[in-house]
Every structure is written in structure tokens, then in C-alpha cells.
Design a protein around this motif. Structure first.
Motif, PDB file in Angstrom:
ATOM      1  N   TRP A  36      59.833   4.232  71.555  1.00  0.00           N
ATOM      2  CA  TRP A  36      60.618   3.623  72.624  1.00  0.00           C
ATOM      3  C   TRP A  36      61.753   2.891  71.918  1.00  0.00           C
ATOM      4  O   TRP A  36      61.529   2.175  70.947  1.00  0.00           O
ATOM      5  CB  TRP A  36      59.750   2.640  73.407  1.00  0.00           C
ATOM      6  CG  TRP A  36      60.517   1.751  74.315  1.00  0.00           C
ATOM      7  CD1 TRP A  36      61.032   2.052  75.538  1.00  0.00           C
ATOM      8  CD2 TRP A  36      60.863   0.381  74.073  1.00  0.00           C
ATOM      9  NE1 TRP A  36      61.677   0.960  76.067  1.00  0.00           N
ATOM     10  CE2 TRP A  36      61.590  -0.080  75.190  1.00  0.00           C
ATOM     11  CE3 TRP A  36      60.637  -0.507  73.014  1.00  0.00           C
ATOM     12  CZ2 TRP A  36      62.077  -1.381  75.284  1.00  0.00           C
ATOM     13  CZ3 TRP A  36      61.132  -1.795  73.109  1.00  0.00           C
ATOM     14  CH2 TRP A  36      61.836  -2.213  74.244  1.00  0.00           C
ATOM     15  N   VAL A  37      62.983   3.113  72.389  1.00  0.00           N
ATOM     16  CA  VAL A  37      64.157   2.506  71.753  1.00  0.00           C
ATOM     17  C   VAL A  37      64.984   1.793  72.805  1.00  0.00           C
ATOM     18  O   VAL A  37      65.248   2.332  73.882  1.00  0.00           O
ATOM     19  CB  VAL A  37      65.041   3.577  71.060  1.00  0.00           C
ATOM     20  CG1 VAL A  37      66.234   2.926  70.372  1.00  0.00           C
ATOM     21  CG2 VAL A  37      64.237   4.407  70.071  1.00  0.00           C
ATOM     22  N   THR A  38      65.396   0.581  72.488  1.00  0.00           N
ATOM     23  CA  THR A  38      66.346  -0.129  73.327  1.00  0.00           C
ATOM     24  C   THR A  38      67.530  -0.540  72.458  1.00  0.00           C
ATOM     25  O   THR A  38      67.362  -0.904  71.294  1.00  0.00           O
ATOM     26  CB  THR A  38      65.710  -1.355  74.033  1.00  0.00           C
ATOM     27  OG1 THR A  38      66.644  -1.898  74.963  1.00  0.00           O
ATOM     28  CG2 THR A  38      65.270  -2.419  73.063  1.00  0.00           C
ATOM     29  N   VAL A  39      68.726  -0.418  73.022  1.00  0.00           N
ATOM     30  CA  VAL A  39      69.963  -0.752  72.315  1.00  0.00           C
ATOM     31  C   VAL A  39      70.639  -1.858  73.104  1.00  0.00           C
ATOM     32  O   VAL A  39      70.863  -1.711  74.313  1.00  0.00           O
ATOM     33  CB  VAL A  39      70.893   0.483  72.199  1.00  0.00           C
ATOM     34  CG1 VAL A  39      72.174   0.121  71.446  1.00  0.00           C
ATOM     35  CG2 VAL A  39      70.180   1.644  71.526  1.00  0.00           C
ATOM     36  N   SER A  40      70.961  -2.973  72.446  1.00  0.00           N
ATOM     37  CA  SER A  40      71.581  -4.095  73.155  1.00  0.00           C
ATOM     38  C   SER A  40      72.865  -3.641  73.845  1.00  0.00           C
ATOM     39  O   SER A  40      73.619  -2.820  73.315  1.00  0.00           O
ATOM     40  CB  SER A  40      71.875  -5.253  72.198  1.00  0.00           C
ATOM     41  OG  SER A  40      72.818  -4.860  71.233  1.00  0.00           O
ATOM     42  N   TRP A  47      62.885   6.927  75.573  1.00  0.00           N
ATOM     43  CA  TRP A  47      61.637   7.440  75.026  1.00  0.00           C
ATOM     44  C   TRP A  47      62.002   8.707  74.271  1.00  0.00           C
ATOM     45  O   TRP A  47      62.542   9.643  74.866  1.00  0.00           O
ATOM     46  CB  TRP A  47      60.635   7.768  76.133  1.00  0.00           C
ATOM     47  CG  TRP A  47      59.940   6.564  76.674  1.00  0.00           C
ATOM     48  CD1 TRP A  47      60.202   5.915  77.837  1.00  0.00           C
ATOM     49  CD2 TRP A  47      58.848   5.871  76.069  1.00  0.00           C
ATOM     50  NE1 TRP A  47      59.350   4.854  77.991  1.00  0.00           N
ATOM     51  CE2 TRP A  47      58.501   4.802  76.918  1.00  0.00           C
ATOM     52  CE3 TRP A  47      58.143   6.059  74.880  1.00  0.00           C
ATOM     53  CZ2 TRP A  47      57.467   3.926  76.622  1.00  0.00           C
ATOM     54  CZ3 TRP A  47      57.101   5.168  74.587  1.00  0.00           C
ATOM     55  CH2 TRP A  47      56.774   4.123  75.451  1.00  0.00           C
ATOM     56  N   LEU A  48      61.742   8.724  72.987  1.00  0.00           N
ATOM     57  CA  LEU A  48      62.105   9.864  72.150  1.00  0.00           C
ATOM     58  C   LEU A  48      60.885  10.359  71.382  1.00  0.00           C
ATOM     59  O   LEU A  48      60.082   9.567  70.902  1.00  0.00           O
ATOM     60  CB  LEU A  48      63.196   9.467  71.152  1.00  0.00           C
ATOM     61  CG  LEU A  48      64.490   8.903  71.749  1.00  0.00           C
ATOM     62  CD1 LEU A  48      65.359   8.329  70.644  1.00  0.00           C
ATOM     63  CD2 LEU A  48      65.226   9.969  72.517  1.00  0.00           C
ATOM     64  N   SER A  49      60.776  11.673  71.275  1.00  0.00           N
ATOM     65  CA  SER A  49      59.688  12.310  70.534  1.00  0.00           C
ATOM     66  C   SER A  49      60.273  13.097  69.370  1.00  0.00           C
ATOM     67  O   SER A  49      61.483  13.304  69.299  1.00  0.00           O
ATOM     68  CB  SER A  49      58.919  13.253  71.456  1.00  0.00           C
ATOM     69  OG  SER A  49      58.327  12.514  72.515  1.00  0.00           O
ATOM     70  N   VAL A  63      66.031  -2.045  68.918  1.00  0.00           N
ATOM     71  CA  VAL A  63      64.599  -2.290  68.746  1.00  0.00           C
ATOM     72  C   VAL A  63      63.895  -0.954  68.929  1.00  0.00           C
ATOM     73  O   VAL A  63      64.115  -0.257  69.920  1.00  0.00           O
ATOM     74  CB  VAL A  63      64.065  -3.335  69.745  1.00  0.00           C
ATOM     75  CG1 VAL A  63      62.549  -3.494  69.596  1.00  0.00           C
ATOM     76  CG2 VAL A  63      64.758  -4.672  69.549  1.00  0.00           C
ATOM     77  N   ILE A  64      63.063  -0.587  67.941  1.00  0.00           N
ATOM     78  CA  ILE A  64      62.328   0.674  67.957  1.00  0.00           C
ATOM     79  C   ILE A  64      60.843   0.338  67.898  1.00  0.00           C
ATOM     80  O   ILE A  64      60.409  -0.419  67.026  1.00  0.00           O
ATOM     81  CB  ILE A  64      62.681   1.546  66.730  1.00  0.00           C
ATOM     82  CG1 ILE A  64      64.194   1.719  66.598  1.00  0.00           C
ATOM     83  CG2 ILE A  64      61.978   2.895  66.806  1.00  0.00           C
ATOM     84  CD1 ILE A  64      64.621   2.279  65.251  1.00  0.00           C
TER      85      ILE A  64
END
Length: 104
Positions: A36-40, A47-49, A63-64
Motif C-alpha cells: 500500500w503506497v500513499t504519496v503526500s 495498492w500495488l502487486s 509511505v510504503i
């Protein structure tokens, strides 16, 4: 907070999170697991696989978090600078030296 380095590989343990900054435009290629990645500054989280990537702009705070199992993220510097608030996800083949990911 640590800075992402080009051509580095990040291993994140299950349920662990990592807070990083991208000093230059970079591509985060997921080579193992799911994250799960969030970018400010972005309205969406990702959600990346394995096999997916996320392009992030220079000076991004990211944040990863690994989901369920260990995950591996390969960092690749982009040849061109992205707009200041750009993040774009997609699918690609694994990154190799001198090759940029396909866009979606």
C-alpha cells in the motif's frame, strides 16, 4: 526520514511501513509481494502487486507498507522530471538498466 536512492532495492517486512522521500523523479517497481503506497499531496492511495509500478515526482514524501508478506520494491530514477504533484501507477515488465516502464 530516509531518501530513496536510484537502483536501490527496499525490502519491507509484513505489516511494516517505511517513510521515504524521493529527491528526484523516480519509479517504484514492485518485484515481490503487495504494498500500500500513499504519496503526500495525492488524493488517492495505491495498492500495488509484483509487476506493477508507481511513478513519483521529485520531492515527494511517500509511505510504503507491506501487506501480509515481505515485499520488495526496486527504485529507478526517471530520465525526465514529473510534474510536482504527479503520481501514476501501472503494469510493466521488471525494470532493467536503461529501460523505463510502460505507461498506462
Amino acid at each position: 526520514m530516509r531518501k530513496l536512492l536510484a537502483n536501490e532495492s527496499l525490502t519491507i517486512g509484513a505489516g511494516q511501513a517505511m517513510s521515504v522521500t524521493a529527491p528526484v523523479a523516480q519509479t517504484l517497481q514492485i518485484t515481490q509481494g503487495r504494498v500500500w503506497v500513499t504519496v503526500s499531496g495525492q488524493g488517492d492511495d495505491y495498492w500495488l502487486s509484483a509487476g506493477q509500478f508507481l511513478n513519483v515526482a521529485a520531492d515527494s514524501h511517500i509511505v510504503i507498507e507491506a501487506y501480509k508478506g515481505n515485499s520488495v520494491v526496486q527504485v529507478q530514477q526517471q530520465a525526465t522530471r514529473l510534474p510536482a504533484v504527479s503520481a501514476r501507477a501501472g503494469f510493466s515488465k521488471p525494470l532493467t538498466a536503461g529501460r523505463t516502464p510502460a505507461t498506462c
